[in-house]
Write a protein that holds these residues in place. Sequence first.
Motif, PDB file in Angstrom:
ATOM      1  N   PRO A   2      42.124  40.849  40.152  1.00 19.88           N
ATOM      2  CA  PRO A   2      41.515  40.037  39.099  1.00 19.88           C
ATOM      3  C   PRO A   2      42.569  39.512  38.128  1.00 19.88           C
ATOM      4  N   ALA A   3      42.466  38.251  37.748  1.00 15.14           N
ATOM      5  CA  ALA A   3      43.408  37.659  36.796  1.00 15.14           C
ATOM      6  C   ALA A   3      42.706  36.493  36.114  1.00 15.14           C
ATOM      7  N   PRO A   4      43.181  36.120  34.927  1.00 15.49           N
ATOM      8  CA  PRO A   4      42.576  34.983  34.234  1.00 15.49           C
ATOM      9  C   PRO A   4      42.770  33.678  34.990  1.00 15.49           C
ATOM     10  N   SER A   5      43.892  33.546  35.727  1.00 21.68           N
ATOM     11  CA  SER A   5      44.082  32.348  36.531  1.00 21.68           C
ATOM     12  C   SER A   5      45.082  32.624  37.643  1.00 21.68           C
ATOM     13  N   TYR A   6      45.080  31.716  38.616  1.00 20.55           N
ATOM     14  CA  TYR A   6      45.896  31.914  39.813  1.00 20.55           C
ATOM     15  C   TYR A   6      46.669  30.649  40.165  1.00 20.55           C
ATOM     16  N   LEU A   7      47.880  30.865  40.684  1.00 22.78           N
ATOM     17  CA  LEU A   7      48.588  29.792  41.378  1.00 22.78           C
ATOM     18  C   LEU A   7      48.688  30.196  42.850  1.00 22.78           C
ATOM     19  N   PHE A   8      48.111  29.386  43.736  1.00 20.11           N
ATOM     20  CA  PHE A   8      48.204  29.637  45.176  1.00 20.11           C
ATOM     21  C   PHE A   8      49.251  28.699  45.754  1.00 20.11           C
TER      22      PHE A   8
END
Lengths: 395, 314
Positions: free
Chosen positions: B105-111
């Motif tokens: 879980p994280a506030p936002s992601y870079l894929f």
Amino acid sequence: MLTLPVSEVDPFSPEVLEDPLPFQRQLREAGPVVHLSSCDAYALGRYEQVHAVLRDWQGFQSAAGVGLSNFRWEKPWRPPSLLLEADPPHHDAPRAVLEKVLGPRALRKLHQAWFADAEGLVDEVLAEREFDAITRLAQAFPLRVFPDAVGIPVEGRENLLPYGDHLFNAFGPHNDLVARGTEGIGALSTWVDAQCARDVLSGNGFGAAIWAAADRGDITGEQAPLVVRSLLSAGVDTTVHGLAAVLYAFATHPDQWQRLRADPALAKVAFDEAVRWESPVQTFFRTATADVEIAGVTVPEGKKVLMFLGAANRDPRRWHDPDVFDLARDPSGHVGFGMGLHQCVGQHVARLEASALLTALAKRVDRIEIAGPAKRHHNNTLRAWESLPLRVRLA
Amino acid sequence: MGDLIDLVVTEKSAVAHGVTALTLRHPEGRRLPDWSPGAHLDLVLPNGMVRQYSLCGDRWDSGSYRVAVLREPSGRGGSAFVHDRLRCGDRMAASAPRNNFRLAPAPSYLFIAGGIGITPLLPMIHQAALLGVGWHLLYGGRNLGSMAFRDELAGHGDRVTVVPQDELGLLDLPAHLPPPGPDTQIYCCGPAPLLEALQRLTAGYPAGQVRTERFVPAAETSAARDEPFEVELRRTGVTVVVTPRQSVLDAINAVGATVLSSCRQGTCGTCETAVIEGRPEHRDSILDDSERAAADCLFPCVSRSGSGRLVLDA
Ligand SMILES: Cc1cc2nc3c(=O)[nH]c(=O)nc-3n(C[C@H](O)[C@H](O)[C@H](O)COP(=O)(O)OP(=O)(O)OC[C@H]3O[C@@H](n4cnc5c(N)ncnc54)[C@H](O)[C@@H]3O)c2cc1C
Ligand code: HEM
Ligand code: FES
């Protein structure tokens, strides 16, 4: 469309809680799905349907609560569990973390110490030939090893059992059992929540391992205390009554005790057979995520389904002579620990506690028998004991 | 039950130049074992080769798995078999899904995807979208035609940056990387040079902020189904031959061991049995790679022998 059998019986009434077996038999015989008018839930008593619904998290969710209360419109009495009362994707990360923290390999480190602790406790208790197996063994052993393993301080541990008792009552309807617990629960919750903080937990327990997972970013820092709370909620009363179940089973089946003494490696099998036979956790609910069909009956979306794990574990369609406690049986596949995505993540802890205690007893005790009137403790979810007087003969 | 999962190919289609997608189901339409984004299967191809493929379908559909396979011209023939020989209706077996690339879980992601590395990221992207958190996908490939699933990503607008190398060159990682810190986690799957570049650029980032998976080809394992092997039960004092059609669990319990089981899919851990001698071939989804390497226990409901003879503490 099949007609849906209806039952007027309240499965949470004192009569049924005292002895649920006759009601469970009726339920299984009435049909694969039975509508319970007392709580407007769809009850399942047969193994096949209980097993299928436990695995079908897509059709039957947990995040609307695994008790009667429907979190879609009712406010939960405490912040919901991140495991028990969560669905994917929210369930994934906390579950993955606890699977590692409580996994069979992680527990190997505790093996020796817990077996030694069990021998110590058994030596103390066997100073007398008659004792109450609930307080002296079934409660004493988990309370001796588990809070230390989690890493909480010694002070206040007497809060654990009443907290768990209320938690498991609260999955049922708002009856007397719940009303009685409501008064004290504020203080108990405050204490439990306070034990989940990082600086309260010792450096090497399950609690610290959960916080370490937060440091690695596997769960968030906000989730960590709630994951610790899961251990304090689900890990104490369950094992107390699981151990009570296996002790009761042996006290009433002396031939099976001789079998265990002859082959102590059967301890784990014996414990699982007792979990099947008594089902310390009797029931859990799910909520239908759509109009879902079970055995020809459509459960409307948003309705509660009540799975009788105890009834499924004694379903003659699945088990030969289900009412017999038998170490020669392979109890594998019982649903006493649930099944599927939410299957008890603490089951290896429970088995380790049980094999430690049974092994220590089997070494020293030749015979166990009931020494006086045993008394059930009523709980809306647990098949529990108040007292179980035992008499032993030493080997 | 137990042992490997039986699967049948129910759909096969080209999803990009050199990439073919398969839909797999149980032959009788049964429920398949659960998985989460980042998980892969070990597929036992009908030609006997065992290859790993990331699950890139929808976990809410409990009846099917989807994988996408890139043709690897210089490979040992696994992917070529999938492309050239495998047909709808063909049967194969698979281990339970395993996940070494979990979405935390994280506030936002870079894929960040390089080529076929899009496969494990695709369900992560669906999940991030479902959760309503911030995310961005940086997707590089040799040319547009070779890049799978662009149609499925099209609806996400400017959250997706597609960078075909023949038109735009390599991915501009520095321009997209978030600063070190807990706000954005980075998930990257792709060829070794991409992963190495990312590792160089994020060397000082906190533990767990950058998570990667490489499709490293494992050393060839036999299609372990087709050879019987011996298992000695030290405590029970019996030796049994396990045939390709039985699980180790069933074989040893049939001759007097009392090993408990529950899921029979290699997920719950109930049947754990200590290994005294021999090298297990692990097919469970419980042990991580270092635990597998320790070779000191196995889950006999699914796992087998990699060494001929196994000696178990049972
Ligand atoms: C966790 C995981 C997930 C994966 N997911 C996917 C996926 O979703 N889609 C997909 O297309 N592929 C995926 N792969 C890769 C896949 O498993 C196969 O490796 C691929 O399909 C090529 O198989 P092959 O038999 O054609 O070639 P391989 O024989 O496996 O060869 C692949 C490449 O490695 C080289 N090579 C072969 N053997 C060795 C060796 N022993 N040491 C070093 N290099 C070697 C070859 O020259 C070739 O360039 C994944 C791999 C892993 C480990
Ligand atoms: C005999 C003892 C025990 C029994 C009978 C038991 C029973 C169960 C059951 C039936 C479930 C499934 C709930 C569902 O499907 O909704 C469950 C889940 C769970 N149990 Fe146990 N349990 C026991 C011991 C423990 C212990 C010792 C721990 C902690 C160390 C524990 C922690 C949990 C947790 C956290 C869950 C939720 C898992 C999830 O939802 O993913 N349990 N347990
Ligand atoms: S029975 Fe669940 S891992 Fe083997």
